[in-house]
Design a protein around this motif. Structure first.
Motif, PDB file in Angstrom:
ATOM      1  N   TRP A  30       1.313  -0.589  -0.220  1.00 51.13           N
ATOM      2  CA  TRP A  30      -0.105  -0.138   0.107  1.00 51.13           C
ATOM      3  C   TRP A  30       0.799   1.152   0.267  1.00 51.13           C
ATOM      4  CZ3 TRP A  30      -4.887   0.138  -1.440  1.00 51.13           C
ATOM      5  CH2 TRP A  30      -5.665  -0.609  -1.331  1.00 51.13           C
ATOM      6  N   THR A  31       2.465   1.279   0.912  1.00 55.10           N
ATOM      7  CA  THR A  31       2.977   2.611   0.915  1.00 55.10           C
ATOM      8  C   THR A  31       3.515   2.836  -0.541  1.00 55.10           C
ATOM      9  OG1 THR A  31       3.267   1.651   2.935  1.00 55.10           O
ATOM     10  CG2 THR A  31       4.594   3.111   1.842  1.00 55.10           C
ATOM     11  N   ALA A  32       3.919   1.531  -1.116  1.00 56.10           N
ATOM     12  CA  ALA A  32       4.735   1.701  -2.020  1.00 56.10           C
ATOM     13  C   ALA A  32       3.917   2.548  -3.558  1.00 56.10           C
ATOM     14  CB  ALA A  32       5.185   0.477  -3.009  1.00 56.10           C
ATOM     15  N   ILE A  33       2.530   1.651  -2.753  1.00 54.44           N
ATOM     16  CA  ILE A  33       1.117   2.813  -4.312  1.00 54.44           C
ATOM     17  C   ILE A  33       0.981   3.524  -4.326  1.00 54.44           C
ATOM     18  CG2 ILE A  33      -1.434   1.556  -5.206  1.00 54.44           C
ATOM     19  CD1 ILE A  33      -0.393  -0.960  -5.107  1.00 54.44           C
ATOM     20  N   ALA A  34       0.916   4.000  -3.012  1.00 53.56           N
ATOM     21  CA  ALA A  34       0.987   5.457  -2.431  1.00 53.56           C
ATOM     22  C   ALA A  34       1.802   6.591  -2.594  1.00 53.56           C
ATOM     23  CB  ALA A  34       0.394   5.820  -0.883  1.00 53.56           C
ATOM     24  N   LYS A  35       2.824   5.567  -2.525  1.00 54.24           N
ATOM     25  CA  LYS A  35       4.023   7.043  -3.231  1.00 54.24           C
ATOM     26  C   LYS A  35       4.672   6.829  -4.768  1.00 54.24           C
ATOM     27  CE  LYS A  35       6.993   5.821   0.682  1.00 54.24           C
ATOM     28  NZ  LYS A  35       8.590   5.246   0.592  1.00 54.24           N
ATOM     29  N   ALA A  36       3.751   5.896  -5.872  1.00 53.38           N
ATOM     30  CA  ALA A  36       3.760   5.678  -6.829  1.00 53.38           C
ATOM     31  C   ALA A  36       2.783   7.080  -7.478  1.00 53.38           C
ATOM     32  CB  ALA A  36       3.521   4.732  -7.382  1.00 53.38           C
ATOM     33  N   ASN A  37       2.103   6.973  -6.347  1.00 50.47           N
ATOM     34  CA  ASN A  37       0.207   7.644  -7.061  1.00 50.47           C
ATOM     35  C   ASN A  37       0.729   9.168  -6.948  1.00 50.47           C
ATOM     36  OD1 ASN A  37      -0.974   6.177  -8.615  1.00 50.47           O
ATOM     37  ND2 ASN A  37      -2.108   5.328  -6.349  1.00 50.47           N
ATOM     38  N   LEU A  38       1.330   9.614  -5.558  1.00 44.53           N
ATOM     39  CA  LEU A  38       1.835  10.740  -5.201  1.00 44.53           C
ATOM     40  C   LEU A  38       2.767  11.171  -6.615  1.00 44.53           C
ATOM     41  CD1 LEU A  38       1.865  13.093  -3.113  1.00 44.53           C
ATOM     42  CD2 LEU A  38       4.491  12.282  -2.739  1.00 44.53           C
ATOM     43  N   GLY A  39       4.415  10.106  -6.840  1.00 47.17           N
ATOM     44  CA  GLY A  39       4.455  11.177  -7.945  1.00 47.17           C
ATOM     45  C   GLY A  39       3.972  11.778  -9.011  1.00 47.17           C
ATOM     46  N   ARG A  40       2.521  11.149  -9.200  1.00 51.42           N
ATOM     47  CA  ARG A  40       1.870  11.099 -10.804  1.00 51.42           C
ATOM     48  C   ARG A  40       1.351  12.386 -10.165  1.00 51.42           C
ATOM     49  NH1 ARG A  40      -1.384   5.697 -12.339  1.00 51.42           N
ATOM     50  NH2 ARG A  40      -1.314   6.896 -14.346  1.00 51.42           N
ATOM     51  N   ARG A  41       0.542  12.766  -8.615  1.00 49.88           N
ATOM     52  CA  ARG A  41       0.255  13.703  -8.728  1.00 49.88           C
ATOM     53  C   ARG A  41       0.915  15.273  -8.944  1.00 49.88           C
ATOM     54  NH1 ARG A  41      -2.388  10.786  -4.113  1.00 49.88           N
ATOM     55  NH2 ARG A  41      -1.184  12.487  -3.100  1.00 49.88           N
ATOM     56  N   ILE A  42       1.732  15.058  -8.809  1.00 52.38           N
ATOM     57  CA  ILE A  42       2.971  16.432  -8.511  1.00 52.38           C
ATOM     58  C   ILE A  42       3.090  17.050 -10.133  1.00 52.38           C
ATOM     59  CG2 ILE A  42       5.099  17.492  -7.968  1.00 52.38           C
ATOM     60  CD1 ILE A  42       4.866  15.215  -5.663  1.00 52.38           C
ATOM     61  N   CYS A  43       2.945  18.374 -10.539  1.00 55.25           N
ATOM     62  CA  CYS A  43       2.913  18.860 -11.047  1.00 55.25           C
ATOM     63  C   CYS A  43       4.742  19.437 -11.429  1.00 55.25           C
ATOM     64  CB  CYS A  43       2.763  20.328 -11.857  1.00 55.25           C
ATOM     65  SG  CYS A  43       2.189  21.293 -12.702  1.00 55.25           S
ATOM     66  N   PRO A  44       4.822  18.995 -11.995  1.00 54.52           N
ATOM     67  CA  PRO A  44       6.621  19.297 -12.823  1.00 54.52           C
ATOM     68  C   PRO A  44       6.339  20.483 -13.098  1.00 54.52           C
ATOM     69  CG  PRO A  44       6.008  18.266 -14.260  1.00 54.52           C
ATOM     70  CD  PRO A  44       5.213  17.935 -13.442  1.00 54.52           C
ATOM     71  N   GLU A  45       5.138  21.780 -13.255  1.00 52.55           N
ATOM     72  CA  GLU A  45       6.016  22.274 -14.014  1.00 52.55           C
ATOM     73  C   GLU A  45       6.408  23.786 -12.307  1.00 52.55           C
ATOM     74  OE1 GLU A  45       5.472  24.335 -16.417  1.00 52.55           O
ATOM     75  OE2 GLU A  45       5.783  22.943 -18.046  1.00 52.55           O
ATOM     76  N   CYS A  46       4.737  23.674 -11.391  1.00 50.65           N
ATOM     77  CA  CYS A  46       4.992  23.981 -10.327  1.00 50.65           C
ATOM     78  C   CYS A  46       4.929  24.250  -8.883  1.00 50.65           C
ATOM     79  CB  CYS A  46       3.935  24.795  -9.869  1.00 50.65           C
ATOM     80  SG  CYS A  46       2.415  23.511  -9.960  1.00 50.65           S
ATOM     81  N   GLY A  47       5.461  22.297  -8.982  1.00 50.37           N
ATOM     82  CA  GLY A  47       5.824  21.005  -7.869  1.00 50.37           C
ATOM     83  C   GLY A  47       4.066  21.085  -6.656  1.00 50.37           C
ATOM     84  N   HIS A  48       3.128  21.373  -7.078  1.00 47.09           N
ATOM     85  CA  HIS A  48       2.323  21.117  -6.035  1.00 47.09           C
ATOM     86  C   HIS A  48       1.403  20.154  -6.843  1.00 47.09           C
ATOM     87  CE1 HIS A  48       2.476  25.905  -6.090  1.00 47.09           C
ATOM     88  NE2 HIS A  48       1.965  25.404  -4.984  1.00 47.09           N
ATOM     89  N   ASP A  49       0.933  18.963  -4.932  1.00 52.95           N
ATOM     90  CA  ASP A  49       0.084  18.243  -5.669  1.00 52.95           C
ATOM     91  C   ASP A  49      -1.187  19.002  -5.573  1.00 52.95           C
ATOM     92  OD1 ASP A  49      -1.236  15.879  -5.138  1.00 52.95           O
ATOM     93  OD2 ASP A  49      -0.283  15.386  -3.044  1.00 52.95           O
TER      94      ASP A  49
ATOM     95  N   LYS B 133       3.695  18.086 -20.098  1.00 54.81           N
ATOM     96  CA  LYS B 133       3.013  17.481 -18.486  1.00 54.81           C
ATOM     97  C   LYS B 133       2.832  18.814 -17.709  1.00 54.81           C
ATOM     98  CE  LYS B 133       3.114  13.917 -15.642  1.00 54.81           C
ATOM     99  NZ  LYS B 133       3.491  12.546 -14.516  1.00 54.81           N
ATOM    100  N   CYS B 134       1.521  19.360 -17.730  1.00 56.25           N
ATOM    101  CA  CYS B 134       0.942  20.348 -16.012  1.00 56.25           C
ATOM    102  C   CYS B 134       0.204  19.838 -16.222  1.00 56.25           C
ATOM    103  CB  CYS B 134       1.618  21.412 -16.508  1.00 56.25           C
ATOM    104  SG  CYS B 134       0.617  22.237 -18.545  1.00 56.25           S
ATOM    105  N   CYS B 135       0.130  21.027 -14.935  1.00 57.84           N
ATOM    106  CA  CYS B 135      -1.695  21.145 -14.466  1.00 57.84           C
ATOM    107  C   CYS B 135      -2.637  22.247 -14.975  1.00 57.84           C
ATOM    108  CB  CYS B 135      -1.710  21.042 -12.827  1.00 57.84           C
ATOM    109  SG  CYS B 135      -1.060  22.720 -12.347  1.00 57.84           S
ATOM    110  N   VAL B 136      -3.967  21.846 -15.192  1.00 56.29           N
ATOM    111  CA  VAL B 136      -4.375  22.483 -15.644  1.00 56.29           C
ATOM    112  C   VAL B 136      -4.760  24.453 -15.220  1.00 56.29           C
ATOM    113  CG1 VAL B 136      -7.084  23.385 -15.692  1.00 56.29           C
ATOM    114  CG2 VAL B 136      -6.800  20.735 -15.300  1.00 56.29           C
TER     115      VAL B 136
END
Length: 146
Positions: A97-116, A128-131
């Motif tokens: 569960w921890t490994a899956i949560a970390k992988a999904n967190l990496g997909r939720r962080i925007c590389p442009e602004c760095g926000h989750d 790749k950037c957020c809306v």
């Protein structure tokens, strides 16, 4: 006029039944069954096993199911496993569960602004950037074009 691609063949022994039974021949060394001919209470595909909360338990498939789509003329094959030899799915451990949560967190962080952002950040035209970042980039591009 061509004959049937998979004619009925009498097979003397199959793993799920004692005695002879009719199949559609062999496919890669396994009995070939057409749609609707496989005994549903004895054989299941991998996805059907998962839906039942089971896994193949390391056993190889015992038959192959083939489905032909009339409109597109495509033929699909699926491996069939014995339900009797299947084992329950292993439960998720806290480490998984921890490994899956970390992988999904990496997909939720925007590389442009760095926000989750709380959602999986999409790709826009290969970037790749957020809306909100995409909206500001589009606004600046429109201002530069004008």
């Amino acid at each position: 006029m061509a004959g049937k691609a998979y004619p009925w063949v009498l097979v003397q022994s199959v793993p799920w039944q004692s005695g002879a039974t009719y199949t559609r021949g062999l496919h890669e060394g396994l009995p070939l069954l057409s749609y609707g001919c496989a005994p549903r209470h004895l054989l299941a595909t991998y996805r059907q096993l998962r839906a039942m909360g089971l896994r193949p338990n390391g056993h190889d498939p015992v038959a192959v199911l083939y489905v032909r789509h009339n409109l597109s003329k495509k033929v699909s094959f699926a491996s069939l496993y014995l339900i009797a030899k299947a084992a329950p799915v292993r439960p998720m451990t806290p480490a998984k569960w921890t490994a899956i949560a970390k992988a999904n967190l990496g997909r939720r962080i925007c590389p442009e602004c760095g926000h989750d952002r709380g959602y999986i950040v999409p790709r826009w035209d290969g970037r790749k950037c957020c809306v909100p970042c995409f909206d500001t980039a589009c606004a600046t591009e429109m201002q530069e074009a004008a």
